[in-house]
Design a protein around this motif. Structure first.
Motif, PDB file in Angstrom:
ATOM      1  N   SER A  83       0.840  -1.199   0.000  1.00 31.85           N
ATOM      2  CA  SER A  83       0.000   0.000   0.000  1.00 31.85           C
ATOM      3  C   SER A  83       0.874   1.248   0.000  1.00 31.85           C
ATOM      4  N   THR A  84       0.215   2.359  -0.192  1.00 35.24           N
ATOM      5  CA  THR A  84       0.902   3.650  -0.158  1.00 35.24           C
ATOM      6  C   THR A  84       1.412   3.940   1.253  1.00 35.24           C
ATOM      7  N   ALA A  85       0.538   3.712   2.222  1.00 32.85           N
ATOM      8  CA  ALA A  85       0.861   4.056   3.609  1.00 32.85           C
ATOM      9  C   ALA A  85       2.132   3.353   4.070  1.00 32.85           C
ATOM     10  N   GLU A  86       2.335   2.130   3.577  1.00 32.22           N
ATOM     11  CA  GLU A  86       3.528   1.394   3.986  1.00 32.22           C
ATOM     12  C   GLU A  86       4.787   2.181   3.587  1.00 32.22           C
ATOM     13  N   PRO A 111      -5.376   9.867   4.413  1.00 35.35           N
ATOM     14  CA  PRO A 111      -4.767   9.423   5.690  1.00 35.35           C
ATOM     15  C   PRO A 111      -3.507   8.586   5.488  1.00 35.35           C
ATOM     16  N   ALA A 112      -3.437   7.861   4.364  1.00 39.94           N
ATOM     17  CA  ALA A 112      -2.249   7.040   4.082  1.00 39.94           C
ATOM     18  C   ALA A 112      -0.978   7.870   4.134  1.00 39.94           C
ATOM     19  N   ALA A 113      -1.082   9.155   3.804  1.00 36.60           N
ATOM     20  CA  ALA A 113       0.093  10.013   3.728  1.00 36.60           C
ATOM     21  C   ALA A 113       0.127  11.037   4.869  1.00 36.60           C
ATOM     22  N   THR A 162      -4.235  14.918  -6.054  1.00 38.47           N
ATOM     23  CA  THR A 162      -5.112  14.821  -4.869  1.00 38.47           C
ATOM     24  C   THR A 162      -6.263  13.856  -5.127  1.00 38.47           C
ATOM     25  N   SER A 163      -6.773  13.271  -4.030  1.00 37.10           N
ATOM     26  CA  SER A 163      -7.852  12.292  -4.232  1.00 37.10           C
ATOM     27  C   SER A 163      -9.213  12.943  -4.405  1.00 37.10           C
ATOM     28  N   GLU A 164      -9.388  14.181  -3.966  1.00 38.72           N
ATOM     29  CA  GLU A 164     -10.729  14.763  -4.041  1.00 38.72           C
ATOM     30  C   GLU A 164     -11.084  15.252  -5.439  1.00 38.72           C
ATOM     31  N   LEU A 187       6.398  12.388  -2.244  1.00 36.00           N
ATOM     32  CA  LEU A 187       5.120  12.472  -2.969  1.00 36.00           C
ATOM     33  C   LEU A 187       4.313  11.196  -2.776  1.00 36.00           C
ATOM     34  N   ASP A 188       3.001  11.376  -2.613  1.00 32.69           N
ATOM     35  CA  ASP A 188       2.062  10.254  -2.621  1.00 32.69           C
ATOM     36  C   ASP A 188       1.536  10.154  -4.051  1.00 32.69           C
ATOM     37  N   GLY A 189       1.958   9.105  -4.743  1.00 33.96           N
ATOM     38  CA  GLY A 189       1.613   8.984  -6.159  1.00 33.96           C
ATOM     39  C   GLY A 189       0.432   8.070  -6.433  1.00 33.96           C
ATOM     40  N   CYS A 190      -0.339   7.761  -5.386  1.00 37.88           N
ATOM     41  CA  CYS A 190      -1.398   6.755  -5.547  1.00 37.88           C
ATOM     42  C   CYS A 190      -2.411   7.136  -6.637  1.00 37.88           C
ATOM     43  N   GLN A 191      -2.743   8.435  -6.745  1.00 37.49           N
ATOM     44  CA  GLN A 191      -3.702   8.873  -7.772  1.00 37.49           C
ATOM     45  C   GLN A 191      -2.991   9.297  -9.064  1.00 37.49           C
ATOM     46  N   ALA A 192      -1.679   9.211  -9.070  1.00 38.89           N
ATOM     47  CA  ALA A 192      -0.931   9.702 -10.240  1.00 38.89           C
ATOM     48  C   ALA A 192      -0.446   8.558 -11.124  1.00 38.89           C
ATOM     49  N   THR A 212      -0.629   0.630  -6.405  1.00 39.42           N
ATOM     50  CA  THR A 212      -0.676   0.465  -7.865  1.00 39.42           C
ATOM     51  C   THR A 212      -2.029  -0.106  -8.306  1.00 39.42           C
ATOM     52  N   TYR A 213      -2.969  -0.100  -7.371  1.00 41.46           N
ATOM     53  CA  TYR A 213      -4.256  -0.771  -7.621  1.00 41.46           C
ATOM     54  C   TYR A 213      -5.352   0.214  -8.055  1.00 41.46           C
ATOM     55  N   LYS A 214      -4.954   1.432  -8.391  1.00 42.16           N
ATOM     56  CA  LYS A 214      -5.955   2.394  -8.871  1.00 42.16           C
ATOM     57  C   LYS A 214      -5.811   2.533 -10.390  1.00 42.16           C
ATOM     58  N   TRP A 215      -5.291   3.663 -10.844  1.00 37.65           N
ATOM     59  CA  TRP A 215      -5.207   3.919 -12.291  1.00 37.65           C
ATOM     60  C   TRP A 215      -4.256   2.952 -13.005  1.00 37.65           C
TER      61      TRP A 215
HETATM   62  C1  LIG Z   1      -3.978  10.103  -2.670  1.00 36.66           C
HETATM   63  C2  LIG Z   1      -4.196   8.730  -2.068  1.00 36.66           C
HETATM   64  N1  LIG Z   1      -3.206   8.154  -1.361  1.00 36.66           N
HETATM   65  C3  LIG Z   1      -3.329   6.939  -0.823  1.00 36.66           C
HETATM   66  C4  LIG Z   1      -4.505   6.213  -0.956  1.00 36.66           C
HETATM   67  C5  LIG Z   1      -4.619   4.840  -0.385  1.00 36.66           C
HETATM   68  O1  LIG Z   1      -3.568   4.495   0.483  1.00 36.66           O
HETATM   69  P1  LIG Z   1      -3.201   2.988   0.783  1.00 36.66           P
HETATM   70  O2  LIG Z   1      -2.671   2.397  -0.492  1.00 36.66           O
HETATM   71  O3  LIG Z   1      -2.189   3.045   1.843  1.00 36.66           O
HETATM   72  O4  LIG Z   1      -4.463   2.315   1.242  1.00 36.66           O
HETATM   73  C6  LIG Z   1      -5.571   6.781  -1.682  1.00 36.66           C
HETATM   74  C7  LIG Z   1      -6.870   6.116  -1.905  1.00 36.66           C
HETATM   75  O5  LIG Z   1      -7.334   5.175  -1.364  1.00 36.66           O
HETATM   76  C8  LIG Z   1      -5.406   8.066  -2.239  1.00 36.66           C
HETATM   77  O6  LIG Z   1      -6.401   8.623  -2.936  1.00 36.66           O
END
Ligand SMILES: Cc1ncc(COP(=O)(O)O)c(C=O)c1O
Length: 394
Positions: A83-86, A111-113, A162-164, A187-192, A212-215
């Motif tokens: 996950s990202t948070a890790e 919250p992950a970041a 950003t996620s929003e 950088l939190d690249g989860c949405q990128a 890597t489970y989004k886009w």
């Molecule tokens: C910007 C962003 N960072 C992180 C996450 C998720 O974090 P993690 O992979 O730790 O669950 C999300 C969405 O779930 C997100 O939108």
């Protein structure tokens, strides 16, 4: 590849209008086939390949190398995570802090970041400093961050996208700003990742963590941390177990980590997701990131044009053309975001509720490369119906 062929490779698209790649991306066939095949192999031949972490089974080296190629970085800079948070936890706990060190973080970050800075504030007395991202152009964003920098700033931590509402921050300028003040950029690249080409090193980032489970369409529960090689020894491994070291001896004490970012990987994990993650990268790379970005923006622009025709639709996508991505934020006047979400979901449109500026609530529409004009038009009609209902209710 024709868009029809691409869509045929993603089975969920035959059954849904899928506008939630920013939640969890739908798996393409090569990804679900890999998962299914490996689960069958484990069932028929026993899980030895997994237990002994053999490369033929786990493809861990091959996956690190494939990710590295995709991002144009060195494979030794990549740790495979879940996950990202890790990634944030590894960096946050791994850096050496002094009381009063400051971390500038995005107030609206996931919250992950963000959670990590609360823990470090409690444990080591660091001072997290909130940065409110405004809907302005890149230079103003950089100026807003500059105003928060002090001689104690050690790190700037922010969502790349950003996620929003999918605002893509000016990462390169933020990296220059951080470095000019002796700070790091994370950088939190989860949405990128999977939305457009990214090279974290070329951006000037120091740490880049992403699910890597989004886009990017990999299985849920996959992610990675990229860490600038020069900083590997600055970030000490905090979670350890079998793997990750050349040798260790608690009595010595001796701790000699692997020379690469693999030092942060340890212990039992569900390995079939790793080759499946590689299959996802190959799929998106095969489609081509330039096409992915252009198509996604084109679908998002079409969606915004349709929303502009709807009386009562409030578009809160970032105003700056340079900072927009494939995400569109929309609210309907007189209707809570949650209700709007339920109404769209009842028509089989996969989206999620979100927050806009000034306390308004709406929904987030993720227009990915695999979406088509019918997805856009069908969703716009459903939003128009919701807006008409809200108007009729007064
Ligand atoms: C910007 C962003 N960072 C992180 C996450 C998720 O974090 P993690 O992979 O730790 O669950 C999300 C969405 O779930 C997100 O939108």
């Amino acid at each position: 590849m024709e868009i029809r062929e691409i869509r045929a490779q993603i089975p969920a698209l035959a059954n849904t209008v899928y506008l939630n790649a920013g939640g969890i991306g739908p798996n393409p066939k090569p990804v679900s086939d890999t998962l299914a095949r490996l689960a069958q192999e484990v069932a028929f031949f026993g899980p030895d390949g997994m237990a002994f972490q053999r490369e033929e089974f786990t493809q861990a080296n091959a996956t690190r190398a494939r990710l590295a190629g995709f991002f144009g970085v060195d494979k030794d800079e990549i740790a495979l995570l879940r996950s990202t948070a890790e990634g944030f936890d590894i960096v946050g706990h791994g850096l050496q802090w002094r009381e009063g060190d400051e971390v500038i973080f995005g107030a609206g970050d996931h919250p992950a970041a963000r959670a990590i800075w609360a823990i470090l504030a409690q444990r080591f007395g660091i001072r997290p400093v909130k940065f409110e991202l405004r809907d302005v152009g890149p230079d103003e964003i950089v100026e807003d961050v500059r105003r928060l920098i002090t001689s104690r700033t050690r790190l700037i931590s922010i969502s790349h996208v950003t996620s929003e509402n999918g605002l893509c921050v000016p990462a390169r300028q933020l990296a220059e700003l951080a470095h000019a003040h002796g700070a790091y950029l994370m950088l939190d690249g989860c949405q990128a990742v999977g939305q457009f080409p990214i090279n974290p090193r070329a951006l000037g980032a120091d740490f880049y963590a992403a699910g890597t489970y989004k886009w990017l369409l990999a299985p849920f529960g996959t992610g990675f941390l990229w860490i600038r090689k020069e900083l590997l020894d600055e970030v000490r491994p905090s979670w350890v177990g079998a793997g990750g070291t050349v040798r260790f001896d608690p009595v010595g004490p001796v701790w000699e980590p692997l020379p690469s970012a693999q030092r942060y990987e340890f212990g039992a994990r569900y390995w079939p997701v790793v080759p499946a993650m590689k299959a996802a990268v190959e799929f998106v790379d095969g489609v081509g990131l330039d096409f992915v970005r252009a198509r996604s923006r084109q679908m998002a622009d079409r969606m915004r044009a349709r929303l502009a025709e709807i009386d009562g639709a409030i578009d809160f996508t970032p105003s700056s053309d340079e900072l927009r991505t494939g995400m569109v934020g929309v609210a309907v006047k007189g209707m809570e975001g949650r209700e709007l979400m339920e109404r769209l979901r009842s028509r089989n449109i996969h989206i999620r509720a979100n927050r806009g500026p000034d306390g308004i609530t709406g929904v987030r529409l993720c227009l990915a490369f695999f979406n088509d004009e019918d997805d856009v038009d069908y969703t716009a009609e459903a939003i128009a119906d919701a807006a008409a209902l809200a108007r009729a209710r007064g």
